[in-house]
Design a protein around this motif. Structure first.
Motif, short mmCIF file in Angstrom:
data_model
loop_
_atom_site.label_atom_id
_atom_site.label_comp_id
_atom_site.label_asym_id
_atom_site.label_seq_id
_atom_site.Cartn_x
_atom_site.Cartn_y
_atom_site.Cartn_z
N GLN A 38 0.82 -1.21 0.00
CA GLN A 38 0.00 0.00 0.00
C GLN A 38 0.86 1.26 0.00
N CYS A 39 1.90 1.28 0.82
CA CYS A 39 2.76 2.46 0.90
C CYS A 39 3.60 2.63 -0.36
N ASN A 40 3.84 1.54 -1.08
CA ASN A 40 4.64 1.59 -2.30
C ASN A 40 3.81 1.92 -3.55
N MET A 41 2.52 2.10 -3.39
CA MET A 41 1.66 2.40 -4.54
C MET A 41 1.92 3.81 -5.06
N LEU B 175 -7.85 14.25 -3.25
CA LEU B 175 -6.82 14.66 -4.21
C LEU B 175 -5.56 13.83 -3.98
N PRO B 176 -5.48 12.65 -4.59
CA PRO B 176 -4.25 11.86 -4.47
C PRO B 176 -3.24 12.30 -5.52
N PHE B 177 -1.95 12.29 -5.18
CA PHE B 177 -0.91 12.61 -6.15
C PHE B 177 0.41 12.01 -5.70
N TYR B 178 1.28 11.78 -6.67
CA TYR B 178 2.60 11.22 -6.37
C TYR B 178 3.62 12.34 -6.37
N SER B 179 4.42 12.42 -5.29
CA SER B 179 5.46 13.43 -5.16
C SER B 179 6.83 12.78 -5.17
N PRO B 180 7.63 12.96 -6.23
CA PRO B 180 8.99 12.40 -6.24
C PRO B 180 9.85 12.97 -5.11
#
Length: 492
Positions: free
Chosen positions: A247-250, A269-274
Motif C-alpha cells: 500500500q505504501c509503495n503504490m 486529491l491523491p498525487f505522487y510526489s517524487p
C-alpha cells in the motif's frame, strides 16, 4: 379568421418555446459537461488546456525560510536549541515539460524541468544573508554511523577534523540553497561514490535547480476522462520499492498539477510526489469562491504524516518517530532526514518542547489546494513542507558533543501558484459565464413560452367576452326594434 390563425400560431410558438427551454434544463448540463471533457483532454488541439499543462503559464513561487540557530555552542553542551525564523527568500519557479511523447494506449510521457530565479523585491533580505544551521554532512553522518565499530567512528571524526567540518554551518543563504564547495564532499564522492545524493556542490536544493522530476507517464483522458492526469508510471515504475508495504509503495493519483473533472465533496486529491518519495492524499475542507469562480478547498488530513501507532496504514513508512514526521531516509541516501509541516503543525506536541522558537498556525503553516471541481484545475495552491534533521550524541564522533536527542528543524519552504491575468479571464468566461448564460437562457425560454401561451389565452377570453357583448347588444337592439314595430302596429 386572421386573428384566430395568429392566436393558434402564437400558441404553437409558446408551447414549442416552453418545450425547448425544458429540454435545455436537462440537456444543457450534458452539453456543458461534454464541452468540458472535450477541452480538458491532453491534446495539442486543445490550445488553452494543453498550454496550461505543458508550460504552466501561471505565477509560481518557492518561498524559503531558514531556522537560524541562536545557541549552537549551548546545543553542543546538551541544552535546548533556540531558533529564529529568517526570510522569506522568494524564488520564481519556471516549469516546462519536455520530451513529450504520446502513446497509442492514450498515455503521454514527459520530463518536467524546473528552474528557480531569486526575486529580491518579494524577499526579506537577500541570498547573501548569513544563517547558522546544523551541518548535515557531520551530524547526519554521525547518526548514520552510530552502529559501526568504535574505531571506525573515531576515524570518521578524524576525517571531519581533517577537512575542517564542524557540527554547524554559518553560511550565506545562496550557498546553503544551491551548493557550496566542500573538500569533504569531493573526498566522499571520490572514495565512496553514491553515498551523497549529488556529485557536485553540496546544498539543500542543489539537485532541484535546472533538473527534472523524473519520467512521468500519465493518462491523456482521451479514452476515459476519469483517468486524465493519473500516473501510469514514473521512471518506468508502477510501484515503489522504498517502503515496507504494498500500500505504501503504490503510485497513486496524478502528478500533482491537475486532477480529473466533476469532483464532489467526497472526492480526494491523491498525487505522487517524487520529492517526498511517496503518494500523498488531500481531503475536502470547504467551499469557496475566487474571482467569481466556485472552488473546493482541499487540505492535508492529520493522518498524512501520522506514525504507524496512531494510523496503522502508515506502518509501512516506518521506522517512525513521533506523529507528524515522515522518515524519508530510505530515498535520501539513508540520511536521518524527516519531512513535516512547518513549525511541526499537526504534529505531536512533544516536538515543540525540544526546540524553542516555533509557533505553528494553520493559516501560515497548513497546506491547501483550491480546485475548480467541474474541471479539476487548481486555482490556488500552497504546498508547505519542513526539512528536519534527527540529531543526537554519537560516541566516538566528538563533533556531536553532548547534543541531546532532538528533531531539529532546518528550514521550511512553500511552493505556491495561482491563476490570474488572461488565463483567469478566459477560464472565468468559458467555465462560469457561458454556463451561466445557458442556465439563464433555458429559463428565459420557459418564461417567454409561458408568457406567450398566457397572452394567447387572455386574448382568447378577451375576444370571447367581446363577442358575447356584441351578441348581447345585437339581441337588445333586435328586441327594441321588435317592440317599436309592435307599438306602431297597435297604433294603426
Amino acid at each position: 379568421m386572421n386573428k384566430s390563425k395568429l392566436a393558434i400560431g402564437l400558441l404553437v410558438v409558446g408551447t414549442l418555446t416552453v418545450v425547448f427551454g425544458t429540454v435545455l434544463v436537462f440537456v444543457g448540463p450534458i452539453i456543458i459537461d461534454n464541452q468540458i471533457v472535450k477541452n480538458l483532454v491532453i491534446d495539442p488541439k486543445n490550445e488553452m488546456s494543453y498550454t496550461m499543462w505543458k508550460d504552466v503559464p501561471v505565477p509560481f513561487f518557492m518561498t524559503v525560510y531558514f531556522f537560524n540557530v541562536l545557541n549552537p555552542t549551548e546545543v553542543l553542551a546538551g541544552e535546548k536549541p533556540m531558533v529564529e525564523q529568517r526570510g522569506p527568500y522568494v524564488y520564481r519557479k519556471h516549469i516546462q515539460k519536455r520530451n513529450i511523447t504520446f502513446h497509442p494506449n492514450h498515455t503521454v510521457s514527459y520530463l518536467e524541468y524546473r528552474s528557480y530565479f531569486f526575486e529580491p523585491s518579494m524577499s526579506v533580505g537577500n541570498e547573501s544573508d548569513v544563517v547558522t544551521i546544523p551541518n548535515m554532512l557531520v551530524l547526519g553522518a554521525a547518526v548514520m554511523m552510530e552502529n559501526l565499530p568504535f574505531a571506525v567512528r573515531l576515524m570518521i571524526s578524524t576525517t571531519f577534523k581533517t577537512f575542517k567540518e564542524g557540527p554547524f554551518l554559518t553560511m550565506s543563504v545562496g550557498k546553503l540553497m544551491w551548493g557550496y564547495d566542500s573538500k569533504l564532499v569531493d573526498f566522499l564522492n571520490k572514495w565512496l561514490p553514491g553515498m551523497l545524493p549529488s556529485t557536485g556542490k553540496f546544498g539543500l536544493f542543489a539537485e532541484f535547480n535546472n533538473s527534472n522530476t523524473g519520467l512521468f507517464t500519465i493518462h491523456t483522458g482521451k479514452d476515459d476522462i476519469r483517468l486524465i492526469h493519473k500516473v501510469d508510471s514514473w521512471n518506468g515504475l508502477t510501484k515503489l520499492t522504498n517502503w515496507k508495504t504494498p500500500q505504501c509503495n503504490m503510485i497513486n493519483g496524478t502528478a500533482g498539477q491537475m486532477w480529473p473533472p466533476f469532483m464532489t465533496k467526497e472526492s480526494t486529491l491523491p498525487f505522487y510526489s517524487p520529492d517526498a518519495c511517496r503518494s500523498l492524499e488531500m481531503v475536502y475542507q470547504r467551499e469557496g469562491i475566487m474571482e467569481g469562480i466556485p472552488l473546493y478547498r482541499y487540505v492535508a488530513p492529520k493522518t498524512l504524516f501520522a506514525n504507524g501507532s496512531d494510523y496503522a496504514p502508515n506502518e509501512g513508512f516506518c521506522p517512525c518517530r513521533q506523529s507528524g514526521l515522515l522518515n524519508v531516509s530510505s530515498c535520501r541516501s539513508n540520511s536521518p532526514v524527516f519531512i513535516s509541516h512547518p513549525h511541526f503543525y499537526n504534529a505531536d506536541p512533544v516536538l515543540l518542547d525540544y526546540v524553542q522558537g516555533l509557533q505553528p498556525t494553520e493559516d501560515q503553516h497548513g497546506l491547501f489546494i483550491d480546485i475548480h471541481p467541474e474541471t479539476g484545475v487548481p486555482l490556488n495552491v500552497s504546498i508547505r513542507l519542513q526539512l528536519n534533521l534527527y540529531m543526537k550524541k554519537v560516541s566516538g564522533i566528538t563533533e556531536t558533543g553532548k547534543i541531546s536527542e532532538v528533531m531539529m528543524p532546518m528550514m521550511w519552504f512553500e511552493e505556491n501558484g495561482y491563476i490570474d491575468g488572461e488565463i483567469l479571464t478566459t477560464f472565468h468566461t468559458n467555465l462560469v459565464l457561458l454556463p451561466m448564460v445557458m442556465v439563464y437562457m433555458q429559463y428565459c425560454f420557459i418564461v417567454l413560452g409561458l408568457a406567450t401561451i398566457l397572452g394567447v389565452v387572455l386574448l382568447y377570453y378577451r375576444n370571447m367576452a367581446s363577442v358575447k357583448d356584441t351578441v348581447n347588444s345585437a339581441d337588445a337592439l333586435k328586441q327594441q326594434t321588435d317592440k317599436c314595430i309592435v307599438n306602431d302596429t297597435d297604433q294603426m
